[in-house]
Design an enzyme around this catalytic site. Structure first.
Site, PDB file in Angstrom:
ATOM      1  N   CYS A 122       0.813  -1.230   0.000  1.00  0.00           N
ATOM      2  CA  CYS A 122       0.000   0.000   0.000  1.00  0.00           C
ATOM      3  C   CYS A 122       0.843   1.277   0.000  1.00  0.00           C
ATOM      4  CB  CYS A 122      -0.955   0.007   1.180  1.00  0.00           C
ATOM      5  SG  CYS A 122      -2.115  -1.349   1.078  1.00  0.00           S
ATOM      6  N   HIS A 264      -3.360   6.988   2.851  1.00  0.00           N
ATOM      7  CA  HIS A 264      -3.768   5.705   2.272  1.00  0.00           C
ATOM      8  C   HIS A 264      -5.152   5.331   2.804  1.00  0.00           C
ATOM      9  CE1 HIS A 264      -4.060   1.654   1.079  1.00  0.00           C
ATOM     10  NE2 HIS A 264      -3.847   1.166   2.291  1.00  0.00           N
ATOM     11  N   ASN A 294     -10.275  -0.038  -0.084  1.00  0.00           N
ATOM     12  CA  ASN A 294      -8.816   0.070  -0.033  1.00  0.00           C
ATOM     13  C   ASN A 294      -8.267  -0.478  -1.354  1.00  0.00           C
ATOM     14  OD1 ASN A 294      -6.080  -0.419   0.361  1.00  0.00           O
ATOM     15  ND2 ASN A 294      -6.322  -1.194   2.454  1.00  0.00           N
TER      16      ASN A 294
HETATM   17  N1  ACO Z   1     -18.263  -8.719   8.591  1.00  0.00           N
HETATM   18  C1  ACO Z   1     -18.622  -9.142   9.808  1.00  0.00           C
HETATM   19  N2  ACO Z   1     -17.729  -9.491  10.738  1.00  0.00           N
HETATM   20  C2  ACO Z   1     -16.431  -9.383  10.418  1.00  0.00           C
HETATM   21  C3  ACO Z   1     -15.989  -8.923   9.168  1.00  0.00           C
HETATM   22  C4  ACO Z   1     -16.963  -8.593   8.221  1.00  0.00           C
HETATM   23  N3  ACO Z   1     -16.681  -8.134   7.000  1.00  0.00           N
HETATM   24  N4  ACO Z   1     -14.628  -8.919   9.143  1.00  0.00           N
HETATM   25  C5  ACO Z   1     -14.224  -9.349  10.342  1.00  0.00           C
HETATM   26  N5  ACO Z   1     -15.326  -9.656  11.103  1.00  0.00           N
HETATM   27  C6  ACO Z   1     -15.359 -10.176  12.469  1.00  0.00           C
HETATM   28  C7  ACO Z   1     -14.145 -10.990  12.805  1.00  0.00           C
HETATM   29  O1  ACO Z   1     -14.293 -12.325  12.327  1.00  0.00           O
HETATM   30  C8  ACO Z   1     -14.127 -10.906  14.310  1.00  0.00           C
HETATM   31  O2  ACO Z   1     -15.055 -11.826  14.817  1.00  0.00           O
HETATM   32  P1  ACO Z   1     -14.684 -12.689  16.153  1.00  0.00           P
HETATM   33  O3  ACO Z   1     -14.540 -11.650  17.231  1.00  0.00           O
HETATM   34  O4  ACO Z   1     -15.874 -13.570  16.304  1.00  0.00           O
HETATM   35  O5  ACO Z   1     -13.417 -13.380  15.839  1.00  0.00           O
HETATM   36  C9  ACO Z   1     -14.678  -9.500  14.601  1.00  0.00           C
HETATM   37  O6  ACO Z   1     -15.344  -9.095  13.391  1.00  0.00           O
HETATM   38  C10 ACO Z   1     -13.613  -8.495  14.925  1.00  0.00           C
HETATM   39  O7  ACO Z   1     -12.577  -8.637  13.956  1.00  0.00           O
HETATM   40  P2  ACO Z   1     -11.362  -7.654  13.931  1.00  0.00           P
HETATM   41  O8  ACO Z   1     -10.386  -8.096  12.885  1.00  0.00           O
HETATM   42  O9  ACO Z   1     -10.872  -7.511  15.335  1.00  0.00           O
HETATM   43  O10 ACO Z   1     -12.127  -6.333  13.463  1.00  0.00           O
HETATM   44  P3  ACO Z   1     -11.562  -4.876  13.415  1.00  0.00           P
HETATM   45  O11 ACO Z   1     -12.496  -3.986  14.099  1.00  0.00           O
HETATM   46  O12 ACO Z   1     -10.119  -4.813  13.760  1.00  0.00           O
HETATM   47  O13 ACO Z   1     -11.692  -4.527  11.846  1.00  0.00           O
HETATM   48  C11 ACO Z   1     -10.281  -4.386   9.930  1.00  0.00           C
HETATM   49  C12 ACO Z   1     -11.005  -5.306  10.899  1.00  0.00           C
HETATM   50  C13 ACO Z   1     -11.312  -3.569   9.203  1.00  0.00           C
HETATM   51  C14 ACO Z   1      -9.484  -5.230   8.941  1.00  0.00           C
HETATM   52  C15 ACO Z   1      -9.334  -3.454  10.709  1.00  0.00           C
HETATM   53  O14 ACO Z   1      -8.590  -4.226  11.604  1.00  0.00           O
HETATM   54  C16 ACO Z   1      -8.404  -2.679   9.838  1.00  0.00           C
HETATM   55  O15 ACO Z   1      -8.814  -1.809   9.089  1.00  0.00           O
HETATM   56  N6  ACO Z   1      -7.072  -2.904   9.986  1.00  0.00           N
HETATM   57  C17 ACO Z   1      -6.045  -2.135   9.314  1.00  0.00           C
HETATM   58  C18 ACO Z   1      -5.887  -2.472   7.868  1.00  0.00           C
HETATM   59  C19 ACO Z   1      -4.701  -1.733   7.302  1.00  0.00           C
HETATM   60  O16 ACO Z   1      -4.459  -0.580   7.584  1.00  0.00           O
HETATM   61  N7  ACO Z   1      -3.858  -2.419   6.519  1.00  0.00           N
HETATM   62  C20 ACO Z   1      -2.633  -1.846   6.031  1.00  0.00           C
HETATM   63  C21 ACO Z   1      -2.733  -1.385   4.668  1.00  0.00           C
HETATM   64  S1  ACO Z   1      -3.417  -2.597   3.635  1.00  0.00           S
HETATM   65  C22 ACO Z   1      -2.106  -3.298   2.770  1.00  0.00           C
HETATM   66  O17 ACO Z   1      -0.968  -3.063   2.983  1.00  0.00           O
HETATM   67  C23 ACO Z   1      -2.441  -4.254   1.684  1.00  0.00           C
END
Ligand code: ACO
Length: 342
Positions: A122, A264, A294
């Site tokens: 990214c 980003h 994203n």
């Molecule tokens: N729908 C419903 N539930 C979901 C979904 C979805 N689409 N996705 C995850 N969940 C669930 C998970 O399974 C988990 O359930 P569990 O508690 O029963 O295990 C729960 O939601 C919480 O999951 P988390 O991963 O803790 O959710 P979080 O609030 O952290 O959101 C997300 C996830 C959106 C991916 C977030 O962590 C995020 O944005 N992280 C940063 C991403 C980023 O910046 N990446 C770097 C750049 S990308 C790159 O380099 C390619």
């Protein structure tokens, strides 16, 4: 030419901008019909409402060519001499070998210019832009087409709601030319960084030399993109805040005098946390992810093309920042030129 001008290092000046999104739109409700997810979850946890998806058979170079063509048009350039080099930032090249950029340069009719890919996930577009700046500063090129292009739909696990909800396909591009540091569009201070101790947090485990497909057997082979979202979230906020502050400081700009932050487009909560942490009003942080998700290396040029039609004005003080797999991150400060996306 005056002697002092003869020896001055050329600056990189943005003079063209373009973006391209494949026409198919996938809404949160579309995802909710095939996965255990919902519009409410995706909207509240990420800020994303929809994303674009390339049709099967459409590759990253197809998107890159469209975005590149638009950036060249916006710069008023065409023909074999339009630019001296092409750099494509991508995580999703057409093939592992060769690089995607030579095919893009050839399809754009740019002759036999040097063309190569940059892989910094990214952060790739910022890495590519700084590389282009070095080509201009050294005199190796007078103009460079820099493209960020991705087809994440090709590497997402169709059963993984946590990544399918987030990523979209698209491409964005800029043309940079040699100029002077004081003209609008000149790229100012930049910071690039990496921390390979976190390389497993964002990866496609199989298909590379670590776990080639010929050796990967049965359950062990995993050709899909994997991300430890929670662990990455905190680092994305910290790193983008830190380097945004650094480039603003090095530009002599108090953060409150930065007009637009183009970060980003990973997650709305990340963008808001970065704005809060550096002490910038949230409304100055441009939001494009609601409509495209994203798009990894394409995220910043696509957000710029969107912002240029909305909030960016010539002379604005702009900070670009990104964080991604590798781990990699960076920021660039620039003043906005009088350029419209084509
Ligand atoms: N729908 C419903 N539930 C979901 C979904 C979805 N689409 N996705 C995850 N969940 C669930 C998970 O399974 C988990 O359930 P569990 O508690 O029963 O295990 C729960 O939601 C919480 O999951 P988390 O991963 O803790 O959710 P979080 O609030 O952290 O959101 C997300 C996830 C959106 C991916 C977030 O962590 C995020 O944005 N992280 C940063 C991403 C980023 O910046 N990446 C770097 C750049 S990308 C790159 O380099 C390619």
């Amino acid at each position: 030419m005056a002697p002092d001008q003869r020896h001055r290092t050329p600056a990189a000046v943005v003079c063209g901008l373009g973006g391209f999104l494949p026409p198919q739109v996938i809404t949160n409700d579309d995802l909710g019909r095939v996965l255990d997810t919902s519009d409410t979850w995706i909207r509240s946890r990420t800020g994303i409402l929809r994303r674009h998806r390339a049709e099967p058979g459409t590759a990253t170079s197809d998107l890159a060519v469209e975005a590149g063509r638009r950036a060249l048009k916006s710069a008023g350039r065409d023909g074999e001499d339009a630019v001296d080099a092409v750099i494509v930032a991508t995580t999703t090249p057409d093939r592992i070998c060769p690089a995607t950029a030579p095919a893009v340069a050839w399809r754009l009719g740019l002759g036999t210019v040097p063309a190569f890919d940059v892989g910094a996930v990214c952060s790739g577009f910022l890495y590519a832009l700084v590389t282009a700046r070095s080509l201009l500063a050294s005199g190796a090129a007078r103009s460079v087409l820099v493209i960020g292009a991705e087809t994440y739909s090709a590497i997402l696990d169709p059963g993984d709601r946590s990544t399918l909800a987030i990523f979209g396909d698209g491409a964005g591009a800029v043309v940079v030319r040699a100029g002077t540091p004081d003209e609008p569009g000149a790229i100012g201070p930049a910071v690039l960084a990496s921390d390979g101790s976190g390389s497993d947090l964002i990866s496609v485990p199989s298909g590379g030399s670590r776990d080639p497909f010929r050796a990967a057997t049965g359950d062990r082979a995993d050709p899909y993109f994997r991300m430890q979202g929670k662990q990455v979230f905190r680092q994305a906020v910290e790193r983008m805040s830190e380097c945004s502050r650094q480039v603003a400081e090095r530009s002599g700009w108090p953060v409150e005098e930065v007009d637009v932050l183009v970060a980003h487009q990973a997650n709305l909560r990340i963008l808001q946390a970065v704005a809060d942490r550096i002490g910038m009003p949230r409304e100055r942080c441009h939001v494009h992810l609601d409509r495209v998700g994203n798009t990894a290396a394409a995220s910043i040029p696509l957000a710029l093309a969107d912002a240029a039609g909305e909030v960016l004005r010539p002379g604005h003080r702009v900070v670009l920042t990104a964080f991604g797999g590798g781990l990699t991150w960076g920021a660039i400060a620039l003043t906005w030129p009088d350029v419209s996306p084509a």
